[in-house]
Design an enzyme around this catalytic site. Sequence first.
Site, short mmCIF file in Angstrom:
data_model
loop_
_atom_site.label_atom_id
_atom_site.label_comp_id
_atom_site.label_asym_id
_atom_site.label_seq_id
_atom_site.Cartn_x
_atom_site.Cartn_y
_atom_site.Cartn_z
N ASP A 105 59.16 74.92 -18.84
CA ASP A 105 58.61 75.75 -17.76
C ASP A 105 58.35 74.98 -16.47
O ASP A 105 58.05 75.58 -15.45
CB ASP A 105 57.29 76.41 -18.22
CG ASP A 105 57.53 77.51 -19.23
OD1 ASP A 105 58.57 78.18 -19.12
OD2 ASP A 105 56.71 77.69 -20.14
N HIS A 112 52.26 80.07 -23.07
CA HIS A 112 53.65 80.21 -23.56
C HIS A 112 54.53 80.47 -22.33
O HIS A 112 54.55 79.67 -21.40
CB HIS A 112 53.65 81.34 -24.60
CG HIS A 112 54.86 81.48 -25.45
ND1 HIS A 112 55.91 80.57 -25.45
CD2 HIS A 112 55.23 82.44 -26.36
CE1 HIS A 112 56.83 80.97 -26.32
NE2 HIS A 112 56.44 82.10 -26.88
N HIS A 151 53.55 70.19 -25.23
CA HIS A 151 54.27 71.07 -26.15
C HIS A 151 53.80 70.79 -27.57
O HIS A 151 53.49 69.65 -27.90
CB HIS A 151 55.79 70.82 -26.07
CG HIS A 151 56.59 71.95 -26.63
ND1 HIS A 151 56.86 72.05 -27.97
CD2 HIS A 151 57.13 73.03 -26.03
CE1 HIS A 151 57.56 73.15 -28.16
NE2 HIS A 151 57.74 73.77 -27.01
N1 CMC Z 1 47.61 69.40 -19.25
C1 CMC Z 1 46.60 68.56 -19.59
N2 CMC Z 1 46.30 68.24 -20.85
C2 CMC Z 1 47.04 68.78 -21.83
C3 CMC Z 1 48.11 69.65 -21.55
C4 CMC Z 1 48.38 69.95 -20.19
N3 CMC Z 1 49.38 70.76 -19.86
N4 CMC Z 1 48.66 70.05 -22.70
C5 CMC Z 1 47.97 69.47 -23.68
N5 CMC Z 1 46.99 68.70 -23.16
C6 CMC Z 1 46.02 67.87 -23.90
C7 CMC Z 1 44.87 68.74 -24.43
O1 CMC Z 1 43.83 68.82 -23.51
C8 CMC Z 1 44.51 68.03 -25.71
O2 CMC Z 1 43.73 66.93 -25.36
P1 CMC Z 1 42.48 66.44 -26.33
O3 CMC Z 1 43.15 66.06 -27.62
O4 CMC Z 1 41.91 65.29 -25.59
O5 CMC Z 1 41.58 67.61 -26.46
C9 CMC Z 1 45.84 67.50 -26.23
O6 CMC Z 1 46.68 67.38 -25.07
C10 CMC Z 1 46.52 68.41 -27.24
O7 CMC Z 1 46.52 69.73 -26.71
P2 CMC Z 1 46.57 71.04 -27.61
O8 CMC Z 1 46.13 72.20 -26.81
O9 CMC Z 1 45.87 70.80 -28.92
O10 CMC Z 1 48.12 71.13 -27.90
P3 CMC Z 1 48.85 72.39 -28.48
O11 CMC Z 1 50.00 71.90 -29.26
O12 CMC Z 1 47.89 73.29 -29.17
O13 CMC Z 1 49.32 73.18 -27.18
C11 CMC Z 1 50.52 73.81 -25.25
C12 CMC Z 1 50.59 73.14 -26.63
C13 CMC Z 1 51.93 74.01 -24.76
C14 CMC Z 1 49.85 75.19 -25.39
C15 CMC Z 1 49.73 72.91 -24.28
O14 CMC Z 1 50.39 71.68 -24.12
C16 CMC Z 1 49.47 73.57 -22.93
O15 CMC Z 1 48.48 74.30 -22.78
N6 CMC Z 1 50.37 73.34 -21.90
C17 CMC Z 1 50.24 73.99 -20.63
C18 CMC Z 1 50.88 75.37 -20.68
C19 CMC Z 1 52.39 75.29 -20.75
O16 CMC Z 1 53.04 74.57 -20.01
N7 CMC Z 1 52.97 76.11 -21.66
C20 CMC Z 1 54.41 76.18 -21.86
C21 CMC Z 1 54.79 75.62 -23.19
S1 CMC Z 1 56.53 75.26 -23.39
C22 CMC Z 1 57.40 76.70 -23.21
C23 CMC Z 1 56.85 77.91 -23.84
O17 CMC Z 1 56.41 77.90 -24.99
O18 CMC Z 1 56.85 78.93 -23.17
#
Ligand code: CMC
Length: 404
Positions: free
Chosen positions: A340, A247, A286
């Site tokens: 971010d 987050h 996201h």
């Molecule tokens: N880098 C590489 N792969 C990613 C990333 C990333 N940053 N984000 C998602 N994926 C891939 C993930 O590996 C998964 O692949 P697969 O389906 O092959 O297993 C797919 O995309 C879906 O990911 P998810 O974890 O199921 O998606 P989610 O909606 O649960 O998570 C998230 C959203 C923001 C937690 C995630 O994208 C992430 O971990 N991002 C990196 C951390 C980040 O930048 N967070 C800030 C979010 S925005 C502002 C805020 O909320 O503060």
Amino acid sequence: MKNIKYLKPLSPLQKGDDNMGVLENKGAIEYSKGLEGVIAALSSISAIDGEQGKLIYRGIPIEMLAKHSTYEETAYFLLYGELPTKSALDEFVAEMKELRYLPKRVEECILELPPNPHPMDILKVAVAHAGLYDPDQLESCREGVMRKVIRIIAEIPTIIAYYHRARTKQEIVPPNPNLGHAANFLYMLHGKEPDPEEARIFDIAMILHAEHGLNASTFAAMVTASTLSDINSAIVSAIGTLKGPLHGGANERVLKMLDEIGTPDRVEEYVKNALMEKRRIMGFGHRVYKTYDPRARILKQYAEKLSDKYGDRKWISIGEKIEEMMIRELGKKGIFPNVDFYSGIVYSFLGIPRDLFTPVFAMARSVGWAAHVCEYTQNNRIFRPRGYYTGPDYVEYIPIEQRR
Ligand code: CMC
């Protein structure tokens, strides 16, 4: 045992059954891992179009607010539901300025806190502590609650700046009543009035971070408030939730990654290895946006502007290369830069230390947290979801001496 009806799947969950199971006595029932897609509340505060990359606060596009509004005006708009008149805004700004000062005991305590903990943990402690001295603590009428809310929003910048000055063994700098919310924070942090252009960029960054629907930290605040607990407790829950790297904690890690990479020509190898090892690239992806986050688009412009102003394009050129490669590799999966990704570059040029990036996010988001808590509790129902029991129905208790 016969009459007990546990909410549990008929057969153990298999891979691929992640979002659907057949429950004993209940027929088919859906569950959503991470509550994806679940509508947990009605709200008129903000809306996201995740396909088109659009964000509105109470109907106004974020780009318009970033261009024309101030953090204070946006805060009023989010909290009260309408744009303020000139006199209402003046009154609100004056109230925020008056409430910037911390209770003496809280100030003294901040000066004595150890220098090592993460400032998000300090923020949690200090917001909880400040709540003890809130003269409106027991108020439950709308004006009393609003005053508590405005007090927390006004105090958070002072807490962050005072702690930073204290841990770096510098004199604390009291709030400056001639400066707006964003400029005053930079003033208290650095001990000198900020360049007006930079203060405005920071103000815009604050507007962009002020609100974002039922994200994890806002939801945490709402869950706490839905038990009819107090607003300070709700904000403390939210701060603890925002801290995590998935987050708000991502912004700090983006800069760490840019430094680790070092030069644009090393991006290709770094990203390739990270993706191969299934590591996340911070600042990308996201839950709702499946395209470019509109806030990231605006912040990128200011990251560019400040890089040019300071004649230092190291971070932005690495960032742009990562963006290019990530969109090429994962764009089809809906992975794009989020808020971010470029905020840390902006904050770095504004002289904000890295471990304060997430506290600064909290400082802006406190308005969104409070707005949702106020909106939800007006028509409150306690949040109480169900778990999906996957354990056995009955296990004999074995006395400890017979266990192996
Ligand atoms: N880098 C590489 N792969 C990613 C990333 C990333 N940053 N984000 C998602 N994926 C891939 C993930 O590996 C998964 O692949 P697969 O389906 O092959 O297993 C797919 O995309 C879906 O990911 P998810 O974890 O199921 O998606 P989610 O909606 O649960 O998570 C998230 C959203 C923001 C937690 C995630 O994208 C992430 O971990 N991002 C990196 C951390 C980040 O930048 N967070 C800030 C979010 S925005 C502002 C805020 O909320 O503060």
